[in-house]
Design an enzyme around this catalytic site. Sequence first.
Site, PDB file in Angstrom:
ATOM      1  N   CYS A 111       0.852  -1.122  -0.093  1.00 52.66           N
ATOM      2  CA  CYS A 111       0.026  -0.034  -0.051  1.00 52.66           C
ATOM      3  C   CYS A 111       0.899   1.278  -0.111  1.00 52.66           C
ATOM      4  O   CYS A 111       1.580   1.451  -0.876  1.00 52.66           O
ATOM      5  CB  CYS A 111      -0.821  -0.098   1.092  1.00 52.66           C
ATOM      6  SG  CYS A 111      -2.233   1.054   1.440  1.00 52.66           S
ATOM      7  N   HIS A 112       0.849   2.009   0.973  1.00 56.68           N
ATOM      8  CA  HIS A 112       1.706   2.961   1.195  1.00 56.68           C
ATOM      9  C   HIS A 112       3.208   2.840   1.818  1.00 56.68           C
ATOM     10  O   HIS A 112       3.900   3.688   2.026  1.00 56.68           O
ATOM     11  CB  HIS A 112       1.173   4.296   2.089  1.00 56.68           C
ATOM     12  CG  HIS A 112      -0.094   4.988   1.253  1.00 56.68           C
ATOM     13  ND1 HIS A 112      -1.416   4.432   1.152  1.00 56.68           N
ATOM     14  CD2 HIS A 112      -0.229   6.112   0.823  1.00 56.68           C
ATOM     15  CE1 HIS A 112      -2.114   5.204   0.582  1.00 56.68           C
ATOM     16  NE2 HIS A 112      -1.354   6.350   0.417  1.00 56.68           N
ATOM     17  N   GLY A 113       3.286   1.713   2.366  1.00 59.16           N
ATOM     18  CA  GLY A 113       4.445   1.085   2.733  1.00 59.16           C
ATOM     19  C   GLY A 113       5.880   1.403   1.952  1.00 59.16           C
ATOM     20  O   GLY A 113       6.784   1.545   2.489  1.00 59.16           O
ATOM     21  N   TRP A 115       6.757   3.888   0.153  1.00 61.28           N
ATOM     22  CA  TRP A 115       7.425   5.105   0.738  1.00 61.28           C
ATOM     23  C   TRP A 115       8.587   5.014   1.487  1.00 61.28           C
ATOM     24  O   TRP A 115       9.500   5.689   1.388  1.00 61.28           O
ATOM     25  CB  TRP A 115       6.458   5.990   1.680  1.00 61.28           C
ATOM     26  CG  TRP A 115       5.502   7.075   0.804  1.00 61.28           C
ATOM     27  CD1 TRP A 115       5.595   7.446  -0.433  1.00 61.28           C
ATOM     28  CD2 TRP A 115       4.461   7.834   1.496  1.00 61.28           C
ATOM     29  NE1 TRP A 115       4.797   8.453  -0.515  1.00 61.28           N
ATOM     30  CE2 TRP A 115       3.985   8.530   0.516  1.00 61.28           C
ATOM     31  CE3 TRP A 115       3.546   7.425   2.590  1.00 61.28           C
ATOM     32  CZ2 TRP A 115       2.978   9.323   0.417  1.00 61.28           C
ATOM     33  CZ3 TRP A 115       2.604   8.428   2.846  1.00 61.28           C
ATOM     34  CH2 TRP A 115       2.165   9.311   1.878  1.00 61.28           C
TER      35      TRP A 115
END
Length: 186
Positions: A111-113, A115
């Site tokens: 997901c946003h991991g 980043w």
Amino acid sequence: MPNIAQSRILILATDGFEQSELEFPRDKLREWGADVKVASLDGKPIRGWDDKTWGNEVEADLSLTDARAPDFDAIVLPGGQINPDVLRTKPEAVELVKAFHDAGKIVAAICHGPWMLVEAGVVKDLPVTSFPSIRTDLENAGGIWEDSEVVCEKGIVTSRNPGDLEAFVSKIVEEVREGRHTRRAA
């Protein structure tokens, strides 16, 4: 071939992690027999984000300062918008991800991991996926973004969202069984 039941896996998170993206890998990897530990910034419980509100609290097993790459075979980085955005501002969290990467260990982000992978400088020329809203961040860091449920290259595993969790965990298990991966240092 390493046995998943003899592996040690670290999940790094802080408040605001996507509930399912921490709990599902933790529970499934434990079902496979892995020794899974959750690290939070201070070793205290952390609260997830579940749909449109705060979710459940999850106990931490250790603090970020006590988490060391040599002690584990893989690191899992759950998403949620808040969690990785806070973690990427913590130099010790970014250094931990680099240490896993540079040691050839499995680095899995959903997901946003991813980043955290951008911040650690490990996505250049690497095929990756993520939640669509951070696609540009990954591409600007040199990643080759694709819209797939799971993308893996040299032990770096990425997925898009909670709907991809089965494929994400299956790929983590496969990669842990393969063992260390050769890659350039970050």
